[in-house]
Design an enzyme around this catalytic site. Structure first.
Site: not given
Ligand SMILES: Cc1ncc(C[n+]2csc(CCOP(=O)(O)OP(=O)(O)O)c2C)c(N)n1
Ligand SMILES: [Mg+2]
Length: 370
Positions: A262, A266, A274
């Site tokens: 990525r 985010h 970070y």
């Molecule tokens: C159940 C839940 N907890 C927390 C969040 C907040 N959140 C959104 S994306 C994310 C990180 C997800 O990381 P990853 O699975 O690696 O996907 P990426 O964003 O890298 O595509 C979080 C913690 C959420 N959307 N849903």
């Protein structure tokens, strides 16, 4: 520690980071020039939409934006490998997958402006693939067992459909991941699990998610195959998904790990403080769009000024879509964000609705901006 696809002998690749490619593997895909070009155009369109969305967020027009640059090949290739009747349950930043499946740009933007999703189970068979079988799922990890359950239901009803579900490196740490894969293996479900390993879950690096070298290695524990694929190579993600879709039709799931990175933050709310710029540089060199261009020029699919022209057209379409999405959002009642979430809304949803309407009355569109 950042992981690079070339460090893994078993990692599947057709186009190397320097643009050289495996001629026989390209020929074996049997893709016509139009399809090869379409994959390129979808990636360029996703990049242009990304830039427009981020810029509008910075100008205060959008309240929020998820970033996707550098991930286009991991999103577009798998989407292109599905049939019209197949499902693709996506995460939040897979603009390229939605574009490849034909969702209008305006609708993608309206999802972020208003939570808008076209979803009508009454008319499901008359709807376009992107309307009936391509939801955004934002609650991390929940899409994995949901897709297994959905495809179990469709299988029992006698439909010949495959469900592809994407999950992140972070999402794979949830119990949902285990439940979904175990269920699919045991019940021989027509599911493809696409693990988008972009090496970050907001600010948590992948080595804080797993002590294993790969996610693909988990698959045999569920009784099916795992494949590691270079996530910045659109033809490799396409090929791996194509094979997995064929196997899924015979009741054999697959876990595909697309290893990528990525490059953007985010989301528009993330200070991204970070990691260092140094960490990003090797991934700019592995850009999935640049990597694919050499092959397209060699094969005469692109000529001379085509990339610039395709990019300009994509930017124009993104700008037009943003303008009409903003206008449509103004016309929609803000209450619609609550529609089609609950059959019987709990009391707190009604309270939130009242609160939003009061804010909207006082501040207009600004009520939606963070
Ligand atoms: C159940 C839940 N907890 C927390 C969040 C907040 N959140 C959104 S994306 C994310 C990180 C997800 O990381 P990853 O699975 O690696 O996907 P990426 O964003 O890298 O595509 C979080 C913690 C959420 N959307 N849903
Ligand atoms: Mg991630």
């Amino acid at each position: 520690m950042v992981r690079f696809p070339e460090e893994y002998d078993e990692c599947e690749r057709i186009i190397a980071p320097d643009g050289s490619y495996d001629d026989d593997a390209v020929a074996a895909l049997d893709l016509d020039d139009g399809t090869l070009r379409e994959l390129y155009e979808s990636m360029v369109q996703a990049r242009a939409l990304e830039e427009r969305g981020l810029s509008l967020q910075r100008q205060g027009e959008f309240h929020f934006w998820m970033e996707c640059r550098g991930l286009e090949a991991a999103h577009v290739g798998p989407a292109a490998a599905l049939g019209d009747r197949d499902w693709m349950n996506t995460e939040w930043r897979q603009y390229g997958a939605h574009i490849q499946r034909g969702r209008p740009l305006e609708d993608i933007l309206l999802f972020w402006l208003r939570g808008y999703e076209e979803w009508d189970t009454e008319t499901i068979d008359e709807m376009a693939p992107y309307e009936r079988r391509l939801p955004h799922i934002v609650a991390v990890g929940t899409q994995v067992p949901q897709t297994a359950g959905l495809m179990w239901g469709r299988k029992l009803q006698g439909y010949d459909e495959v469900g592809l579900v994407s999950v992140g490196d972070g999402g794979a740490s949830k119990g949902d991941f285990h439940a979904g894969l175990n269920f699919a293996g045991v019940l021989e479900l027509p599911v493809v699990f696409l693990l988008l390993n972009n090496q970050w879950a907001i600010s948590t690096p992948v080595d804080r998610q797993t002590a294993a070298d790969t996610y693909a290695a988990r698959a045999p524990g569920y009784g099916f195959d795992g494949v590691l694929v270079d996530g910045n190579d659109v033809l490799a993600t396409y090929r791996a998904t194509r094979r997995a879709v064929d196997r899924a039709r015979d009741g054999e799931p697959t876990l595909i790990e697309a290893l990528t990175y990525r490059r953007g933050a985010h989301s528009s709310s993330d200070a991204d403080d970070y990691r260092s710029d140094q960490q990003l540089e090797p991934w700019r060199e592995r850009d999935p769009i640049d990597r694919y261009e050499t092959l397209l020029f060699d094969r005469g699919v692109l000529e001379g000024g085509d990339p610039a022209a395709i990019r300009e057209a994509a930017e124009r379409r993104a700008a037009e879509a943003a303008e009409s999405a903003l206008a449509t959002a103004e016309e929609q009642s803000p209450e619609e964000v609550f529609d089609e979430v609950f059959a019987n809304p709990p009391a707190y949803i009604d309270e939130q609705r009242e609160e939003l309407l009061a804010l909207y009355e006082r501040h207009g569109e600004a009520a939606f901006r963070w």
